[in-house]
Design a protein around this motif. Structure first.
Motif, mmCIF file in Angstrom:
data_model
loop_
_atom_site.group_PDB
_atom_site.id
_atom_site.type_symbol
_atom_site.label_atom_id
_atom_site.label_comp_id
_atom_site.label_asym_id
_atom_site.label_seq_id
_atom_site.Cartn_x
_atom_site.Cartn_y
_atom_site.Cartn_z
ATOM 1 N N UNK A 1 -3.196 -3.962 5.905
ATOM 2 C CA UNK A 1 -3.208 -2.951 4.866
ATOM 3 C C UNK A 1 -4.479 -2.578 4.278
ATOM 4 N N UNK A 2 -5.139 -3.668 3.782
ATOM 5 C CA UNK A 2 -6.320 -3.486 2.995
ATOM 6 C C UNK A 2 -7.253 -4.661 3.678
ATOM 7 N N UNK A 3 -8.512 -4.226 3.838
ATOM 8 C CA UNK A 3 -9.760 -5.209 4.292
ATOM 9 C C UNK A 3 -10.696 -5.065 3.222
ATOM 10 N N UNK A 4 -10.651 -6.153 2.472
ATOM 11 C CA UNK A 4 -11.454 -6.344 1.290
ATOM 12 C C UNK A 4 -12.973 -6.580 2.158
ATOM 13 N N UNK A 5 -14.122 -6.066 1.450
ATOM 14 C CA UNK A 5 -15.488 -6.369 1.723
ATOM 15 C C UNK A 5 -15.664 -7.832 1.220
ATOM 16 N N UNK B 1 -3.138 -6.306 -10.874
ATOM 17 C CA UNK B 1 -1.992 -5.909 -10.310
ATOM 18 C C UNK B 1 -0.656 -6.686 -10.890
ATOM 19 N N UNK B 2 -0.882 -7.648 -11.598
ATOM 20 C CA UNK B 2 0.242 -8.788 -12.118
ATOM 21 C C UNK B 2 0.650 -9.500 -10.724
ATOM 22 N N UNK B 3 -0.155 -9.826 -9.873
ATOM 23 C CA UNK B 3 0.393 -10.488 -8.647
ATOM 24 C C UNK B 3 -0.534 -11.710 -8.438
ATOM 25 N N UNK B 4 -0.320 -12.237 -7.480
ATOM 26 C CA UNK B 4 -1.092 -13.353 -6.907
ATOM 27 C C UNK B 4 -2.226 -13.312 -5.846
ATOM 28 N N UNK B 5 -3.114 -13.955 -6.049
ATOM 29 C CA UNK B 5 -4.365 -13.776 -4.841
ATOM 30 C C UNK B 5 -3.608 -13.993 -3.392
ATOM 31 N N UNK B 6 -2.598 -14.716 -3.173
ATOM 32 C CA UNK B 6 -1.759 -14.961 -1.961
ATOM 33 C C UNK B 6 -1.297 -13.528 -1.828
ATOM 34 N N UNK B 7 -0.716 -12.942 -2.573
ATOM 35 C CA UNK B 7 -0.191 -11.396 -2.189
ATOM 36 C C UNK B 7 -1.239 -10.639 -1.649
ATOM 37 N N UNK B 8 -2.513 -10.620 -2.093
ATOM 38 C CA UNK B 8 -3.429 -10.047 -1.732
ATOM 39 C C UNK B 8 -3.976 -10.355 -0.269
ATOM 40 N N UNK C 1 -3.781 1.053 -3.433
ATOM 41 C CA UNK C 1 -2.925 0.748 -2.194
ATOM 42 C C UNK C 1 -2.057 -0.620 -2.372
ATOM 43 N N UNK C 2 -2.696 -1.565 -2.845
ATOM 44 C CA UNK C 2 -1.957 -2.804 -3.110
ATOM 45 C C UNK C 2 -0.882 -2.635 -4.303
ATOM 46 N N UNK D 1 5.161 0.893 5.833
ATOM 47 C CA UNK D 1 5.424 2.182 5.235
ATOM 48 C C UNK D 1 4.408 2.563 4.740
ATOM 49 N N UNK D 2 3.527 2.010 3.900
ATOM 50 C CA UNK D 2 2.407 2.670 3.385
ATOM 51 C C UNK D 2 1.369 3.302 4.372
ATOM 52 N N UNK D 3 1.188 2.260 5.514
ATOM 53 C CA UNK D 3 0.329 2.939 6.867
ATOM 54 C C UNK D 3 1.006 4.424 7.177
#
Length: 112
Positions: free
Chosen positions: A44-48, A29-36, A64-65, A84-86
């Motif tokens: 917004x998302x719930x990773x397994x 995604x070109x982002x950081x783990x902190x963003x996730x 979604x991310x 907004x996404x929700x």
């Protein structure tokens, strides 16, 4: 139950299969783990979780991310981007249900 080899191949096509580690997802995604992690905190998302407790993301969650990242990159605060996404997702679902109900209504109408 299909053989284990078959299930593994099926997982390649499964958008909900948690195939990506946090590091790999952030890289893609070109982002950081902190963003996730923040997306998870805002529900917004719930990773397994893997057996070791590590977050694992699916392709669906990455899409979604990516949408959240677009909004944040445009200057939207992360809390607002998540909301907004929700709301977009809820609207899409309501429109889908509305279309189904309309289609059923047309099936029941007597022809003139």
């Amino acid at each position: 139950m299909p053989p284990a080899e078959s299930r593994r191949v099926d997982n390649l096509d499964d958008d909900d299969y948690p195939a990506y580690t946090m590091g790999r997802a952030a890289e893609m995604l070109g982002t950081t783990p902190a963003f996730l992690r923040a997306l998870g905190e805002h529900r917004l998302i719930t990773p397994l979780r893997s057996e070791g407790g590590h977050r694992r993301y699916s392709r669906y969650q990455l899409r979604i991310a990516a949408r959240a990242r677009e909004l944040v990159d445009q200057g939207t605060p992360i809390e607002a981007a998540c909301r907004i996404i929700i709301l977009e997702d809820q609207l899409e679902e309501a429109q889908r249900i509305n279309e189904e109900l309309r289609a059923r209504g047309h099936e029941r109408e007597p022809s003139a």
